[in-house]
Motif scaffolding. Structure first.
Motif, short mmCIF file in Angstrom:
data_model
loop_
_atom_site.label_atom_id
_atom_site.label_comp_id
_atom_site.label_asym_id
_atom_site.label_seq_id
_atom_site.Cartn_x
_atom_site.Cartn_y
_atom_site.Cartn_z
N ALA A 279 0.81 -1.22 0.00
CA ALA A 279 0.00 0.00 0.00
C ALA A 279 0.84 1.27 0.00
O ALA A 279 0.35 2.34 -0.37
CB ALA A 279 -0.93 0.01 1.21
N ASP A 280 2.10 1.17 0.37
CA ASP A 280 2.93 2.35 0.59
C ASP A 280 2.93 3.31 -0.60
O ASP A 280 2.80 4.52 -0.41
CB ASP A 280 4.36 1.94 0.94
N ILE A 281 3.06 2.82 -1.80
CA ILE A 281 3.11 3.69 -2.96
C ILE A 281 1.79 4.44 -3.18
O ILE A 281 1.77 5.54 -3.71
CB ILE A 281 3.52 2.91 -4.23
N TYR A 282 0.70 3.86 -2.74
CA TYR A 282 -0.61 4.48 -2.93
C TYR A 282 -0.90 5.57 -1.91
O TYR A 282 -1.69 6.47 -2.16
CB TYR A 282 -1.72 3.42 -2.90
N VAL A 283 -0.25 5.50 -0.77
CA VAL A 283 -0.48 6.51 0.27
C VAL A 283 -0.17 7.90 -0.25
O VAL A 283 -0.90 8.85 0.00
CB VAL A 283 0.35 6.20 1.54
N GLY A 284 0.89 8.03 -1.03
CA GLY A 284 1.29 9.33 -1.56
C GLY A 284 0.92 9.54 -3.02
O GLY A 284 1.45 10.45 -3.66
N SER A 285 0.01 8.76 -3.55
CA SER A 285 -0.39 8.88 -4.95
C SER A 285 -1.51 9.90 -5.13
O SER A 285 -2.62 9.70 -4.63
CB SER A 285 -0.86 7.53 -5.49
N PRO A 286 -1.25 10.99 -5.86
CA PRO A 286 -2.31 11.96 -6.13
C PRO A 286 -3.50 11.35 -6.88
O PRO A 286 -4.65 11.71 -6.62
CB PRO A 286 -1.63 13.03 -6.97
N ARG A 287 -3.24 10.42 -7.76
CA ARG A 287 -4.35 9.79 -8.51
C ARG A 287 -5.20 8.92 -7.60
O ARG A 287 -6.42 8.90 -7.70
CB ARG A 287 -3.81 8.97 -9.68
N TYR A 288 -4.56 8.16 -6.72
CA TYR A 288 -5.31 7.33 -5.79
C TYR A 288 -6.11 8.23 -4.84
O TYR A 288 -7.28 7.95 -4.54
CB TYR A 288 -4.35 6.42 -5.02
N ALA A 289 -5.49 9.31 -4.39
CA ALA A 289 -6.18 10.26 -3.51
C ALA A 289 -7.42 10.82 -4.19
O ALA A 289 -8.49 10.90 -3.59
CB ALA A 289 -5.23 11.38 -3.10
N ALA A 290 -7.27 11.22 -5.46
CA ALA A 290 -8.40 11.78 -6.20
C ALA A 290 -9.50 10.74 -6.40
O ALA A 290 -10.70 11.06 -6.28
CB ALA A 290 -7.93 12.32 -7.55
N SER B 221 -3.14 16.82 2.00
CA SER B 221 -4.43 16.42 1.46
C SER B 221 -4.34 15.10 0.70
O SER B 221 -5.21 14.24 0.81
CB SER B 221 -4.99 17.52 0.56
N VAL B 222 -3.28 14.93 -0.08
CA VAL B 222 -3.08 13.69 -0.84
C VAL B 222 -2.91 12.51 0.12
O VAL B 222 -3.56 11.47 -0.03
CB VAL B 222 -1.86 13.80 -1.79
N VAL B 223 -2.05 12.67 1.09
CA VAL B 223 -1.76 11.57 2.01
C VAL B 223 -2.98 11.23 2.86
O VAL B 223 -3.27 10.05 3.11
CB VAL B 223 -0.53 11.90 2.89
N ALA B 224 -3.75 12.21 3.26
CA ALA B 224 -4.90 11.99 4.12
C ALA B 224 -6.13 11.46 3.37
O ALA B 224 -7.00 10.85 3.98
CB ALA B 224 -5.27 13.28 4.84
N SER B 225 -6.21 11.69 2.09
CA SER B 225 -7.41 11.36 1.31
C SER B 225 -7.85 9.91 1.51
O SER B 225 -7.02 9.02 1.55
CB SER B 225 -7.13 11.59 -0.17
N PRO B 226 -9.14 9.68 1.66
CA PRO B 226 -10.28 10.57 1.46
C PRO B 226 -10.68 11.33 2.71
O PRO B 226 -11.68 12.05 2.71
CB PRO B 226 -11.40 9.61 1.05
N TYR B 227 -9.90 11.17 3.78
CA TYR B 227 -10.19 11.92 4.99
C TYR B 227 -9.96 13.41 4.73
O TYR B 227 -9.12 13.78 3.92
CB TYR B 227 -9.30 11.45 6.15
N TRP B 228 -10.71 14.23 5.41
CA TRP B 228 -10.56 15.67 5.23
C TRP B 228 -10.19 16.31 6.56
O TRP B 228 -10.44 15.77 7.63
CB TRP B 228 -11.82 16.30 4.64
N LEU B 229 -9.53 17.44 6.42
CA LEU B 229 -9.09 18.23 7.57
C LEU B 229 -9.60 19.64 7.38
O LEU B 229 -9.73 20.11 6.25
CB LEU B 229 -7.56 18.28 7.63
N SER B 230 -9.82 20.34 8.48
CA SER B 230 -10.14 21.76 8.39
C SER B 230 -8.88 22.50 7.94
O SER B 230 -7.78 21.94 7.97
CB SER B 230 -10.61 22.30 9.75
N GLU B 231 -9.03 23.74 7.57
CA GLU B 231 -7.87 24.53 7.16
C GLU B 231 -6.84 24.61 8.29
O GLU B 231 -5.64 24.45 8.06
CB GLU B 231 -8.29 25.93 6.72
N SER B 232 -7.31 24.85 9.50
CA SER B 232 -6.36 24.97 10.61
C SER B 232 -5.69 23.63 10.91
O SER B 232 -4.51 23.59 11.24
CB SER B 232 -7.03 25.54 11.87
N GLU B 233 -6.43 22.53 10.78
CA GLU B 233 -5.82 21.21 10.98
C GLU B 233 -4.77 20.92 9.90
O GLU B 233 -3.71 20.38 10.20
CB GLU B 233 -6.89 20.12 10.95
#
Length: 128
Positions: free
Chosen positions: A30-41, A105-117
């Motif tokens: 899974a490691d390569i997918y954690v930082g994948s912008p395409r997987y995140a999207a 945002s990419v690494v956290a996706s699909p989870y979301w964070l507030s701007e301050s977080e």
């Protein structure tokens, strides 16, 4: 570009859940997918489809439940994983604020964070 359609929302929900479990499994596969912008999207698109499907089915409470379920701050272990992983980027220390926030945002996706977080996760302090 192509569109994929599913016959029922339960298939999308199941696929989303499986994809998220895989991404955050901490496995070497899974490691390569954690930082994948395409997987995140793709994960974000699936979550948006689930929420939209619940809204279209006149079930706003369920839609809100899905939104709440994917708030990163509600998942301490995953928050910690994201915080550790973002720092592995080779340019982490020299990224602009926008680049750092985008990477979080990419690494956290699909989870979301507030701007301050997001700013806190990126080591930028609190948003003004």
């Amino acid at each position: 570009m192509f569109a994929v359609e599913f016959d029922d929302s339960l298939s999308v929900e199941a696929l989303l859940r499986a994809a998220v479990v895989f991404k955050f499994s901490k496995g070497s596969e899974a490691d390569i997918y954690v930082g994948s912008p395409r997987y995140a999207a793709a994960l974000r698109a699936m979550l948006e489809a689930v929420v939209a499907g619940r809204m279209a089915a006149s079930d706003p409470e369920s839609a809100e439940g899905w939104r709440k379920a994917y708030r990163l701050s509600a998942h301490r272990e995953r928050w910690q994983m994201v915080a550790a992983y973002v720092q592995r980027h080779p340019d982490w220390g020299s990224m602009s604020e926008e680049e750092a926030a985008g990477w979080v945002s990419v690494v956290a996706s699909p989870y979301w964070l507030s701007e301050s977080e997001t700013r806190r996760m990126a080591g930028l302090g609190e948003a003004s």
